[in-house]
Design an enzyme around this catalytic site. Structure first.
Site, mmCIF file in Angstrom:
data_model
loop_
_atom_site.group_PDB
_atom_site.id
_atom_site.type_symbol
_atom_site.label_atom_id
_atom_site.label_comp_id
_atom_site.label_asym_id
_atom_site.label_seq_id
_atom_site.Cartn_x
_atom_site.Cartn_y
_atom_site.Cartn_z
ATOM 1 C CE LYS A 221 -9.064 23.739 -47.244
ATOM 2 N NZ LYS A 221 -9.058 22.858 -48.435
ATOM 3 N NE ARG A 255 -10.635 28.324 -53.173
ATOM 4 C CZ ARG A 255 -11.284 28.257 -52.012
ATOM 5 N NH1 ARG A 255 -10.682 27.710 -50.948
ATOM 6 N NH2 ARG A 255 -12.511 28.726 -51.897
#
Length: 274
Positions: A221, A255
């Site tokens: 991210k 995740r």
């Protein structure tokens, strides 16, 4: 802590990995990579071989300012993939990344095992009742607004206190309907600034008081690549660093895009705790 997935008890005493399968053309990291059936099956096979317990399938990109996709189009994208994967890997535990109750309902009917909702039921008021009726584990994430508006909604009195209040309210609503297996996801990158993401990670252990498994999704991210002044493609090492910190602060599920490296993080942190 355990989760009941299709009658199989998943023990979260040792953290587990959820591998990401994006079937959207505009995902921030792997958008458009899995364009055909063969590519999808190869990627799923690799993630399962590397140790993923869950495969998370999403057909609606939730990156900031992502294009809106209709429910009909989301179903058209995701249902054939769910059927394809379960035909090839009937024992796989598929997680459905959706905030729409009808998408959740149809995918669970097709054989998926759990639902991963970025809105914790706030974008579809039928979602919590649907989950209760389906009797499947439910991942509820913290977000304000929608993927299109969330980056304008980063004001908090105290981000940790505000999030704990949010989860206590959503968990109470879920419990009232009889939902048993609940996982909380702090929602890194969703309605949070770069600084807030790091404050959240630094104080992640505060979520122990919720007494629910915590899922962490920081894989590649912008909180990593903006800090390092690099790109999502070059953020694997940074992802492993933050995953390790998350594990030390009570994360139960990671995740990730890169299953092998996440499994290594778990193994090494477990060795510290042995």
């Amino acid at each position: 802590m355990t989760l009941n997935c299709k009658g199989k008890l998943i023990d979260l005493t040792v953290p587990k990995v959820m591998g990401i399968l994006n079937i959207t053309p505009d995902s921030f990291y792997d958008g458009g990579q899995h364009k055909n059936e063969n590519a999808v099956l190869k990627h799923v096979e690799l993630m399962l071989h590397q140790g993923a317990t869950f495969i998370d399938v999403g057909a609606y990109s939730s990156r900031p300012n992502a294009d809106h996709v209709s429910e009909a189009h989301e179903l058209k994208r995701i249902l054939p993939i769910v059927n394809l994967i379960l035909k090839e890997f009937p024992e796989v535990l598929l997680s459905i990344d959706t905030f729409r109750s009808q998408v959740a309902k149809q995918c669970i009917a097709a054989g998926a095992a759990l639902v991963n909702d970025i809105s914790a039921g706030k974008l579809d008021h039928n979602m919590l009742q649907t989950i209760a009726d389906l009797h499947v584990p439910y991942i509820m994430m913290h977000m304000k607004g929608t993927p299109q508006t969330m980056q304008q909604q980063t004001n908090y009195d105290d981000i940790i206190k505000d999030m704990l209040f949010y989860f206590s309210e959503r968990i109470a609503a879920a419990r009232q309907l009889g939902i048993v297996d609940i996982i909380v996801d702090p929602g890194f990158g969703f309605a949070k600034t770069l600084e807030q993401n790091y404050e959240l990670l630094n104080k992640l252990e505060h979520f122990k008081m919720i007494d629910k498994p915590v899922l962490v999704g920081v894989s590649r991210k912008s909180m990593i690549y903006k800090t390092l002044e690099t790109s999502a493609k070059e953020s694997l090492n940074g992802t492993s660093v933050l995953n390790t910190i998350a594990l030390q602060k009570n994360a139960s599920i990671l995740r990730v895009h890169d299953v092998k490296e996440a499994m290594e993080c778990i193994k090494l942190v477990e060795s510290l705790n042995a």
